[in-house]
Design a protein around this motif. Structure first.
Motif, mmCIF file in Angstrom:
data_model
loop_
_atom_site.group_PDB
_atom_site.id
_atom_site.type_symbol
_atom_site.label_atom_id
_atom_site.label_comp_id
_atom_site.label_asym_id
_atom_site.label_seq_id
_atom_site.Cartn_x
_atom_site.Cartn_y
_atom_site.Cartn_z
ATOM 1 N N ARG A 89 -8.933 1.716 -0.909
ATOM 2 C CA ARG A 89 -9.579 0.398 -0.868
ATOM 3 C C ARG A 89 -8.580 -0.695 -0.490
ATOM 4 O O ARG A 89 -8.876 -1.566 0.331
ATOM 5 C CB ARG A 89 -10.211 0.078 -2.235
ATOM 6 C CG ARG A 89 -11.473 0.859 -2.530
ATOM 7 C CD ARG A 89 -12.192 0.329 -3.773
ATOM 8 N NE ARG A 89 -11.461 0.567 -4.997
ATOM 9 C CZ ARG A 89 -11.671 1.589 -5.830
ATOM 10 N NH1 ARG A 89 -12.595 2.488 -5.543
ATOM 11 N NH2 ARG A 89 -10.966 1.716 -6.932
ATOM 12 N N GLN A 90 -7.393 -0.652 -1.078
ATOM 13 C CA GLN A 90 -6.401 -1.688 -0.784
ATOM 14 C C GLN A 90 -5.951 -1.614 0.669
ATOM 15 O O GLN A 90 -5.656 -2.642 1.288
ATOM 16 C CB GLN A 90 -5.203 -1.573 -1.732
ATOM 17 C CG GLN A 90 -5.528 -1.997 -3.157
ATOM 18 C CD GLN A 90 -6.029 -3.436 -3.234
ATOM 19 O OE1 GLN A 90 -5.426 -4.351 -2.710
ATOM 20 N NE2 GLN A 90 -7.177 -3.626 -3.866
ATOM 21 N N ALA A 91 -5.864 -0.418 1.224
ATOM 22 C CA ALA A 91 -5.491 -0.284 2.634
ATOM 23 C C ALA A 91 -6.533 -0.972 3.519
ATOM 24 O O ALA A 91 -6.196 -1.651 4.491
ATOM 25 C CB ALA A 91 -5.340 1.191 3.012
ATOM 26 N N ILE A 110 1.737 6.828 -7.255
ATOM 27 C CA ILE A 110 0.862 7.911 -7.726
ATOM 28 C C ILE A 110 1.614 9.240 -7.716
ATOM 29 O O ILE A 110 1.516 10.037 -8.652
ATOM 30 C CB ILE A 110 -0.414 8.011 -6.863
ATOM 31 C CG1 ILE A 110 -1.184 6.689 -6.882
ATOM 32 C CG2 ILE A 110 -1.298 9.144 -7.364
ATOM 33 C CD1 ILE A 110 -2.390 6.677 -5.954
ATOM 34 N N GLU A 126 -8.242 3.675 -5.186
ATOM 35 C CA GLU A 126 -7.805 2.280 -5.120
ATOM 36 C C GLU A 126 -6.830 2.070 -3.950
ATOM 37 O O GLU A 126 -6.868 1.029 -3.285
ATOM 38 C CB GLU A 126 -7.161 1.881 -6.449
ATOM 39 C CG GLU A 126 -6.505 0.514 -6.467
ATOM 40 C CD GLU A 126 -7.474 -0.659 -6.362
ATOM 41 O OE1 GLU A 126 -8.693 -0.436 -6.275
ATOM 42 O OE2 GLU A 126 -7.003 -1.811 -6.337
ATOM 43 N N VAL A 127 -5.967 3.037 -3.702
ATOM 44 C CA VAL A 127 -5.060 2.928 -2.553
ATOM 45 C C VAL A 127 -5.862 2.819 -1.259
ATOM 46 O O VAL A 127 -5.569 1.976 -0.402
ATOM 47 C CB VAL A 127 -4.098 4.135 -2.486
ATOM 48 C CG1 VAL A 127 -3.383 4.177 -1.148
ATOM 49 C CG2 VAL A 127 -3.082 4.072 -3.612
ATOM 50 N N VAL A 184 0.842 -1.202 0.000
ATOM 51 C CA VAL A 184 0.000 0.000 0.000
ATOM 52 C C VAL A 184 0.878 1.254 0.000
ATOM 53 O O VAL A 184 0.630 2.213 -0.742
ATOM 54 C CB VAL A 184 -0.964 0.001 1.212
ATOM 55 C CG1 VAL A 184 -1.627 1.363 1.388
ATOM 56 C CG2 VAL A 184 -2.032 -1.079 1.040
ATOM 57 N N MET A 201 2.124 1.844 -3.412
ATOM 58 C CA MET A 201 1.078 2.329 -4.313
ATOM 59 C C MET A 201 0.925 3.851 -4.193
ATOM 60 O O MET A 201 0.812 4.549 -5.199
ATOM 61 C CB MET A 201 -0.248 1.637 -4.001
ATOM 62 C CG MET A 201 -0.265 0.154 -4.370
ATOM 63 S SD MET A 201 -1.770 -0.713 -3.792
ATOM 64 C CE MET A 201 -3.023 0.072 -4.793
ATOM 65 N N PHE A 231 -6.018 7.052 -6.475
ATOM 66 C CA PHE A 231 -6.101 7.434 -5.056
ATOM 67 C C PHE A 231 -7.198 6.630 -4.352
ATOM 68 O O PHE A 231 -7.016 6.170 -3.218
ATOM 69 C CB PHE A 231 -6.350 8.939 -4.903
ATOM 70 C CG PHE A 231 -5.100 9.770 -4.955
ATOM 71 C CD1 PHE A 231 -4.089 9.594 -4.012
ATOM 72 C CD2 PHE A 231 -4.919 10.735 -5.931
ATOM 73 C CE1 PHE A 231 -2.929 10.353 -4.049
ATOM 74 C CE2 PHE A 231 -3.761 11.507 -5.979
ATOM 75 C CZ PHE A 231 -2.758 11.319 -5.039
#
Lengths: 370, 370
Positions: B185-187, A218, B182-183, A211, A214, B180
């Motif tokens: 959500r992944q967290a 960006i 997606e980051v 994370v 990621m 942004f």
């Protein structure tokens, strides 16, 4: 050009925190040949997640991270210059860092590693340069965190640097830059596999580290370069999934780059190196950039990129104006690029010409001054 | 002004995904009085983590999220207009969302909740407005995701909207905006407490949700506003800690805001609502913004802010130019502010005058057209 990782060991290194590190390994690579007068050495400083493998092809067939800039006939021309690059203190690619064994215990330092600074990194590099018998570097150069180290070199070791080329960097992190780093750190610390940094005998905090990476990705790209590369293209489908798999290409790209990063980078190094960047403040102890840079004795080439929003041009201009206020010899180039912060790595056509011309001038002047 | 949360229930709602939701609750608040002709209603659409409590003071003494804009004598003048705001579909503040009980099982939907869209949110709001006997809204307005809903209203229900005020928004998310989200959500998904969304009987994925919120906060502010608010100030200390506690004020602020968010927002709602934003594409099925907006019959006031880098002005300009290409009645204001994306919430002086003038004109024209 085949590159080979070498290592020197330093007995002890005093740190800005007051701590002392013992038996410090420094991993480095060199390209080109040092001339007899030892006057053609250029030290390349790597960015956050870079390493000593800056150029050539290593034993695994992997290109260096700045192979576009370093090599025969390139900006840092290895037919003319002796180029070296070392992994930073706190790193995880051969130089001593939190994953290295603590000589006192034989086990990895983990979070027992002392907090380090950009100044500490540079003092260790200075020891490496000394060990090679080089009293003055023709140039120091790097982008991003590499640029911070280049600036620190110019101020901390003014006699040892003839020219300084900081690229896409800053004299100190802003609140926004600290904030992005802090998010990455919190993502790592939040991962239950982190175990307060002592994960070397179990498994690394892979999800948190992914994370963090990621977020980084960006900030390294620009709005434009992401649009160009991904747009709203769907990945392997023509319709939305109406689910939580990756619908968009940009999602799967980030997931892939995040998970890939885990295999090559240590989470504790992530914490320590980001902290070093956040602590970096060229004005500390001087009161202003101008007062700090007054110590420098070299000529400067400062480069920034139009679409870099992580280290925006105004931060380079602050450095340039501070140098001008002290009547330093400084050239500033804001290069047009849509690649964002990554531009110093991937959009090197103009950068090459400018660096090459600047180095040729430095060589000429240095020769004339003999 | 005391505000009170009310709820209506809708038997069933067909979704863009093809699924059907049954027994849907819609939580809303209203301010001011509906006139006899029911011609003075303004629907306010909230942003991502907002809710129905847009104005006044609720039973806990808490101000509405747009109290600066809604109230007697304010931009949305409750002495003249009947203002309403509902929590969005998929939310967690009274309207049906993933934390609501699934009528089929009596247990929370969790990830069994269908993926929803901005279009679904707006269709549910339309049912609410119908239930109040209002056939045409004087205006729809909101910032950020609220602006997306306002645009969707104009296109999906052209007869039901007299004026549309999208603020700090876009016709569709770019790769960077998706990235942004997606980051975040992944967290959340990386948090082991997430349990594939079924955490309602244990504990929420608090650490992942906090990290997601931290990323969000950075994107809501500008480089300048973060410098202004935090700079490099240390928190409660004069020297660096040389440790991993929060050294800088910006670090402790982000940690605090992250952890505070966990108490008021549901992680599954975070996933579903960000997905709805990412799916939103006003051009879908039309081929272009112009072709889509051709359906609209209302007049537009489009507002953006100079320092908003999350929803930059060029995205508002795309909307404005598309409207102009179809000869729509559109006013565009790019307001100068250093507050970044948050400006539509916190820097409302100029916004107030512009909205007030626009609404007065709409009222006048609507009256003249009777």
């Amino acid at each position: 050009m085949i590159s080979e990782l070498q290592t020197v060991r330093i007995d002890e290194l005093s740190l800005d925190s007051g701590e002392v590190l013992r038996d410090v390994a420094v991993a480095y690579e060199t390209y080109g040949r040092l001339n007899e007068r030892k006057s053609n050495a250029i030290l390349i400083l790597h960015a956050f997640t870079g390493d000593a493998h800056a150029a050539g092809v290593d034993k695994d067939g992997k290109d260096g991270w700045w192979s576009s800039m370093i090599g025969p006939g390139k900006a840092f021309d290895t037919d003319r210059y002796f180029v070296l690059c070392s992994n930073v203190l706190g790193g995880c690619r051969g130089t001593t860092g939190p994953s290295s064994p603590d000589p006192a215990t034989g086990k990895p330092y983990a979070m027992g590693f002392p907090v380090i600074t950009i100044g500490d990194m540079v003092r260790l590099q200075h020891r490496l340069v000394e060990s090679l018998g080089i009293s003055q570097l023709l140039a120091v150069s790097g982008g991003s965190m590499g640029g911070m180290q280049a600036l620190e070199w110019a101020v901390a070791f003014p006699e040892s640097v003839y020219a300084c080329i900081p690229i896409a960097t800053t004299g100190r992190h802003t609140a926004q830059q600290i904030a992005f780093n802090e998010v990455g750190r919190q993502a790592i610390v939040a991962d239950p596999d982190f175990h307060a940094g002592s994960y070397y005998e179990s498994k690394p905090p892979a999800r948190g580290l992914a994370v963090a990476r990621m977020v980084g990705h960006i900030t390294y790209m620009s709005d434009d370069s992401m649009r160009e590369k991904f747009g709203r293209r769907l990945r392997g489908r023509e319709e939305f999934s109406y689910g939580f798999d990756a619908d968009f290409e940009v999602e799967s790209y980030l997931r892939y780059r995040g998970s890939q990063f885990v295999g090559r980078f240590d989470a504790n190094s992530y914490l320590y190196i980001t902290k070093a960047m956040d602590y970096f403040d060229l004005t500390a102890g001087y009161g202003s950039l101008g007062a700090s840079l007054e110590r420098a004795k070299c000529r400067f080439l400062v480069i920034s990129f139009t679409s870099d929003w992580l280290y925006p041009s105004y931060q380079s201009l602050e450095i340039v104006n501070a140098l001008r206020s002290r009547n330093h010899d400084v050239t500033y180039c804001e290069l047009s690029s849509s690649y964002g912060h990554d531009a110093f790595l991937v959009d090197v056509t103009h950068q090459t010409g400018i660096v090459r011309g600047f180095l040729a001038r430095c060589e000429r002047e240095l020769e004339a001054a003999r």
